[in-house]
Design an enzyme around this catalytic site. Sequence first.
Site, mmCIF file in Angstrom:
data_model
loop_
_atom_site.group_PDB
_atom_site.id
_atom_site.type_symbol
_atom_site.label_atom_id
_atom_site.label_comp_id
_atom_site.label_asym_id
_atom_site.label_seq_id
_atom_site.Cartn_x
_atom_site.Cartn_y
_atom_site.Cartn_z
ATOM 1 N N ASP A 6 40.786 40.692 -18.332
ATOM 2 C CA ASP A 6 39.757 40.947 -19.345
ATOM 3 C C ASP A 6 38.675 39.892 -19.199
ATOM 4 O O ASP A 6 38.938 38.695 -19.343
ATOM 5 C CB ASP A 6 40.353 40.895 -20.753
ATOM 6 C CG ASP A 6 39.285 41.000 -21.826
ATOM 7 O OD1 ASP A 6 38.559 42.010 -21.825
ATOM 8 O OD2 ASP A 6 39.172 40.068 -22.650
ATOM 9 N N ILE A 12 37.966 34.429 -18.866
ATOM 10 C CA ILE A 12 38.588 35.588 -18.228
ATOM 11 C C ILE A 12 40.097 35.439 -18.370
ATOM 12 O O ILE A 12 40.673 34.426 -17.953
ATOM 13 C CB ILE A 12 38.221 35.691 -16.738
ATOM 14 C CG1 ILE A 12 36.702 35.818 -16.574
ATOM 15 C CG2 ILE A 12 38.917 36.883 -16.084
ATOM 16 C CD1 ILE A 12 36.241 35.802 -15.126
ATOM 17 N N GLY A 107 33.182 48.113 -27.169
ATOM 18 C CA GLY A 107 33.535 47.128 -26.158
ATOM 19 C C GLY A 107 34.847 47.469 -25.472
ATOM 20 O O GLY A 107 35.814 47.892 -26.122
ATOM 21 N N ASP A 109 37.033 45.525 -24.275
ATOM 22 C CA ASP A 109 38.134 44.683 -24.741
ATOM 23 C C ASP A 109 38.704 45.187 -26.058
ATOM 24 O O ASP A 109 39.931 45.185 -26.264
ATOM 25 C CB ASP A 109 37.687 43.227 -24.862
ATOM 26 C CG ASP A 109 36.452 43.063 -25.749
ATOM 27 O OD1 ASP A 109 35.708 44.058 -25.948
ATOM 28 O OD2 ASP A 109 36.229 41.939 -26.240
#
Length: 257
Positions: A6, A12, A107, A109
Amino acid sequence: MLFVADIGNTTITVGVFDGDVMVCSSRLSAVKSRSVDEYAVTLKAILEMYGVAVSKIRGAAVSSVVKPLNPVFGGAVERLTGVRPIFMGPGVRTGLDIKIDRPSELGADIAACCVGALSLQKPPFVVLGLGDATTLAPIDRSGRFNGMMICPGVRTGLETLSRAAELTAISLEPPRTLVGKNTVDSMNSGAVYGGAAMIEGLVARLRQQLGEKDLPVIATGSLCDVILPYCSLQVRQEPDLVLLGLKKVYELNTVKR
């Protein structure tokens, strides 16, 4: 094995699954100026540190909110493993029933976290993200994503306060007292207790709107350990929720029909 990652604005998060078991997870800085080779070397070092053989990785899935990094990071994964990763986005099935004005604006995520949460908990519930932003994504009793709340992150708000008011720049730490007797303690207390109180109040409003007496909260993000101890809610912490969601998305898009 499956490699998942991610890409956030500052960090990250990467991990590897062997079947349903996560064998490692790690975090590295998101740096736009790094090259494909630099990221490949970093990822190789992380996997070697956890004893993961690169040759055993057979698939990869990535979510990202930093589009300029996508070709670089994707290229690094492919160079290292020989596998072209699936990037969450248009054309990739998530299994999430998204009912908002522009689903493409959600998004990657957040979507991955909701997918991961649905694999762990029967709805309704709220997915709480505590990172650069504080996000609350309620999933209703039918498993639908009907929208969310995006608030300034606790650390982000503290940094803005330091700049705007010419106060001392401090690191976010557990407060020693509720009411601080100096600038540093006062700012820490306001940030942490204020963040916890905001979460409590917003979850209460979501319960009222959804007509749910009980609305479980599943939390993820780098600030969980700092904020949640000061929150009166019972919260299920899942630090690798986004990685679990990516695993589910990968399986959904690669299962043989």
